[in-house]
Motif scaffolding. Structure first.
Motif, PDB file in Angstrom:
ATOM      1  N   LYS A  88       0.906  -1.098  -0.010  1.00 26.37           N
ATOM      2  CA  LYS A  88       0.016  -0.146   0.089  1.00 26.37           C
ATOM      3  C   LYS A  88       0.850   1.211   0.156  1.00 26.37           C
ATOM      4  O   LYS A  88       0.568   2.183  -0.687  1.00 26.37           O
ATOM      5  N   ALA A  89       1.931   1.268   0.906  1.00 27.21           N
ATOM      6  CA  ALA A  89       2.944   2.364   0.564  1.00 27.21           C
ATOM      7  C   ALA A  89       3.482   2.650  -0.330  1.00 27.21           C
ATOM      8  O   ALA A  89       3.538   3.816  -0.843  1.00 27.21           O
ATOM      9  N   ILE A  90       3.647   1.464  -1.050  1.00 24.38           N
ATOM     10  CA  ILE A  90       4.595   1.762  -2.509  1.00 24.38           C
ATOM     11  C   ILE A  90       3.713   2.150  -3.562  1.00 24.38           C
ATOM     12  O   ILE A  90       3.907   3.057  -4.310  1.00 24.38           O
ATOM     13  N   ASP A  91       2.311   1.576  -3.520  1.00 25.45           N
ATOM     14  CA  ASP A  91       1.431   2.097  -4.490  1.00 25.45           C
ATOM     15  C   ASP A  91       1.017   3.625  -4.213  1.00 25.45           C
ATOM     16  O   ASP A  91       0.819   4.266  -5.090  1.00 25.45           O
ATOM     17  N   ALA A  92       1.118   4.155  -2.880  1.00 24.81           N
ATOM     18  CA  ALA A  92       0.793   5.521  -2.615  1.00 24.81           C
ATOM     19  C   ALA A  92       1.857   6.368  -3.238  1.00 24.81           C
ATOM     20  O   ALA A  92       1.653   7.395  -3.240  1.00 24.81           O
ATOM     21  N   LEU A  93       2.991   5.921  -3.625  1.00 22.95           N
ATOM     22  CA  LEU A  93       4.083   7.083  -3.984  1.00 22.95           C
ATOM     23  C   LEU A  93       4.060   7.293  -5.591  1.00 22.95           C
ATOM     24  O   LEU A  93       4.678   7.949  -6.124  1.00 22.95           O
ATOM     25  N   HIS A  94       2.852   6.275  -6.136  1.00 21.94           N
ATOM     26  CA  HIS A  94       2.715   6.389  -7.657  1.00 21.94           C
ATOM     27  C   HIS A  94       4.030   6.122  -8.416  1.00 21.94           C
ATOM     28  O   HIS A  94       4.574   7.133  -9.326  1.00 21.94           O
ATOM     29  N   PRO A  95       4.748   5.133  -8.419  1.00 25.91           N
ATOM     30  CA  PRO A  95       5.944   4.784  -9.024  1.00 25.91           C
ATOM     31  C   PRO A  95       5.586   4.328 -10.527  1.00 25.91           C
ATOM     32  O   PRO A  95       4.514   3.659 -10.899  1.00 25.91           O
ATOM     33  N   SER A  96       6.702   4.488 -11.464  1.00 22.33           N
ATOM     34  CA  SER A  96       6.524   3.789 -12.768  1.00 22.33           C
ATOM     35  C   SER A  96       6.714   2.485 -12.670  1.00 22.33           C
ATOM     36  O   SER A  96       6.874   1.980 -11.527  1.00 22.33           O
ATOM     37  N   PRO A  97       6.093   1.745 -13.791  1.00 27.13           N
ATOM     38  CA  PRO A  97       6.084   0.271 -13.534  1.00 27.13           C
ATOM     39  C   PRO A  97       7.414  -0.370 -13.361  1.00 27.13           C
ATOM     40  O   PRO A  97       7.742  -1.275 -12.505  1.00 27.13           O
ATOM     41  N   PRO A  98       8.563   0.236 -13.926  1.00 25.43           N
ATOM     42  CA  PRO A  98       9.899  -0.190 -13.465  1.00 25.43           C
ATOM     43  C   PRO A  98      10.296  -0.147 -11.980  1.00 25.43           C
ATOM     44  O   PRO A  98      10.777  -0.955 -11.294  1.00 25.43           O
ATOM     45  N   GLN A  99       9.956   1.239 -11.617  1.00 29.43           N
ATOM     46  CA  GLN A  99      10.129   1.364 -10.309  1.00 29.43           C
ATOM     47  C   GLN A  99       9.281   0.527  -9.407  1.00 29.43           C
ATOM     48  O   GLN A  99       9.675   0.116  -8.210  1.00 29.43           O
ATOM     49  N   ARG A 100       8.177   0.250  -9.446  1.00 28.09           N
ATOM     50  CA  ARG A 100       7.184  -0.292  -8.769  1.00 28.09           C
ATOM     51  C   ARG A 100       7.789  -1.806  -8.685  1.00 28.09           C
ATOM     52  O   ARG A 100       7.513  -2.410  -7.752  1.00 28.09           O
ATOM     53  N   GLY A 101       7.995  -2.348 -10.074  1.00 23.25           N
ATOM     54  CA  GLY A 101       8.599  -3.641  -9.899  1.00 23.25           C
ATOM     55  C   GLY A 101       9.837  -4.005  -9.021  1.00 23.25           C
ATOM     56  O   GLY A 101       9.705  -4.850  -8.485  1.00 23.25           O
ATOM     57  N   PHE A 102      10.683  -2.799  -9.231  1.00 21.99           N
ATOM     58  CA  PHE A 102      11.712  -3.050  -8.182  1.00 21.99           C
ATOM     59  C   PHE A 102      11.633  -3.007  -6.670  1.00 21.99           C
ATOM     60  O   PHE A 102      11.892  -3.863  -5.896  1.00 21.99           O
ATOM     61  N   LEU A 103      10.842  -1.844  -6.472  1.00 28.00           N
ATOM     62  CA  LEU A 103      10.311  -1.787  -5.193  1.00 28.00           C
ATOM     63  C   LEU A 103       9.731  -3.202  -4.276  1.00 28.00           C
ATOM     64  O   LEU A 103       9.913  -3.522  -3.370  1.00 28.00           O
ATOM     65  N   LEU A 104       8.732  -3.647  -5.164  1.00 25.85           N
ATOM     66  CA  LEU A 104       7.807  -4.871  -4.807  1.00 25.85           C
ATOM     67  C   LEU A 104       9.103  -6.163  -4.660  1.00 25.85           C
ATOM     68  O   LEU A 104       8.805  -6.850  -3.742  1.00 25.85           O
ATOM     69  N   SER A 105       9.758  -6.342  -5.756  1.00 24.82           N
ATOM     70  CA  SER A 105      10.693  -7.248  -5.577  1.00 24.82           C
ATOM     71  C   SER A 105      11.752  -7.351  -4.656  1.00 24.82           C
ATOM     72  O   SER A 105      11.970  -8.367  -3.562  1.00 24.82           O
ATOM     73  N   PHE A 106      12.391  -6.049  -4.208  1.00 21.87           N
ATOM     74  CA  PHE A 106      13.374  -5.756  -3.159  1.00 21.87           C
ATOM     75  C   PHE A 106      12.704  -5.763  -2.031  1.00 21.87           C
ATOM     76  O   PHE A 106      13.428  -6.409  -1.103  1.00 21.87           O
ATOM     77  N   TYR A 107      11.767  -4.924  -1.811  1.00 25.10           N
ATOM     78  CA  TYR A 107      11.259  -4.747  -0.454  1.00 25.10           C
ATOM     79  C   TYR A 107      10.370  -5.607   0.256  1.00 25.10           C
ATOM     80  O   TYR A 107      10.066  -5.975   1.542  1.00 25.10           O
ATOM     81  N   VAL A 108       9.406  -6.285  -0.588  1.00 30.82           N
ATOM     82  CA  VAL A 108       8.359  -6.938  -0.276  1.00 30.82           C
ATOM     83  C   VAL A 108       8.611  -8.674  -0.542  1.00 30.82           C
ATOM     84  O   VAL A 108       8.362  -9.232   0.272  1.00 30.82           O
ATOM     85  N   ASP A 109       9.350  -8.925  -1.527  1.00 31.91           N
ATOM     86  CA  ASP A 109       9.769 -10.147  -2.016  1.00 31.91           C
ATOM     87  C   ASP A 109      10.932 -10.571  -1.425  1.00 31.91           C
ATOM     88  O   ASP A 109      11.289 -11.810  -1.468  1.00 31.91           O
ATOM     89  N   GLY A 110      11.935  -9.771  -1.210  1.00 37.25           N
ATOM     90  CA  GLY A 110      13.122  -9.916  -0.475  1.00 37.25           C
ATOM     91  C   GLY A 110      14.202 -10.340  -1.543  1.00 37.25           C
ATOM     92  O   GLY A 110      15.069 -10.970  -0.999  1.00 37.25           O
ATOM     93  N   TYR A 111      13.984 -10.152  -2.603  1.00 38.19           N
ATOM     94  CA  TYR A 111      15.388 -10.610  -3.691  1.00 38.19           C
ATOM     95  C   TYR A 111      16.420  -9.325  -3.431  1.00 38.19           C
ATOM     96  O   TYR A 111      16.074  -8.532  -2.970  1.00 38.19           O
ATOM     97  N   THR A 112      17.533  -9.944  -3.889  1.00 38.05           N
ATOM     98  CA  THR A 112      18.619  -9.163  -3.670  1.00 38.05           C
ATOM     99  C   THR A 112      18.753  -8.118  -4.813  1.00 38.05           C
ATOM    100  O   THR A 112      17.972  -8.115  -5.924  1.00 38.05           O
ATOM    101  N   MET A 113      19.594  -6.946  -4.632  1.00 33.89           N
ATOM    102  CA  MET A 113      19.673  -6.031  -5.766  1.00 33.89           C
ATOM    103  C   MET A 113      19.939  -6.611  -6.910  1.00 33.89           C
ATOM    104  O   MET A 113      19.244  -6.345  -8.034  1.00 33.89           O
ATOM    105  N   LYS A 114      20.797  -7.250  -7.023  1.00 33.57           N
ATOM    106  CA  LYS A 114      21.226  -7.919  -8.380  1.00 33.57           C
ATOM    107  C   LYS A 114      20.067  -8.773  -9.050  1.00 33.57           C
ATOM    108  O   LYS A 114      19.881  -8.598 -10.139  1.00 33.57           O
TER     109      LYS A 114
END
Length: 138
Positions: A88-114
């Motif tokens: 919900k917090a990420i969606d409230a930031l109105h990120p672009s699709p690449p930004q949203r994908g990164f934020l969800l993958s990194f912060y919500v799903d726990g993938y590494t940066m690489k």
């Protein structure tokens, strides 16, 4: 820097970053649980009554394993709550699709940066910018 998403509030930042921290806590408890299970021989878990031949310390190890299992279960439940809040917090930031994908993958799903920038086909530099945008203080 040209980021289309707005800056997160301190509350949004906390919701997003604590989700990633909780992922690591669940992983830590999972490893402890796995370690406890491998330390206890399978013959102790067969449900058969034991006599006095039980070596000292096995009861303590079993109690610790049960406690770790409870902590793990609670951490997983809390992680699901944190994940929903972070989404919900990420969606409230109105990120672009690449930004949203990164934020969800990194912060919500726990993938590494690489893992994130390779799977999303974004540059490493862009991934670093997105992360800095979230974690930078005002």
């Amino acid at each position: 820097m040209t980021c289309t998403m707005r800056r997160p509030t301190p509350d949004e930042r906390d919701k997003i970053t604590r989700c990633r921290k909780q992922i690591f806590e669940v992983e830590r408890l999972g490893l402890l649980m796995e370690q406890a299970e491998t330390l206890l021989p399978a013959r102790l878990n067969d449900g058969m009554p034991r006599g006095s031949s039980m070596p000292y310390g096995i009861d303590d190890k079993m109690i610790r394993a049960e406690r770790t299992q409870r902590e793990y279960d609670e951490a997983v439940k809390l992680l699901e709550v944190y994940r929903e809040e972070a989404r919900k917090a990420i969606d409230a930031l109105h990120p672009s699709p690449p930004q949203r994908g990164f934020l969800l993958s990194f912060y919500v799903d726990g993938y590494t940066m690489k893992e994130c920038y390779i799977s999303l086909r974004i540059s490493e530099r862009a991934a670093m910018r997105y992360k800095a945008w979230i974690e930078r203080s005002f």
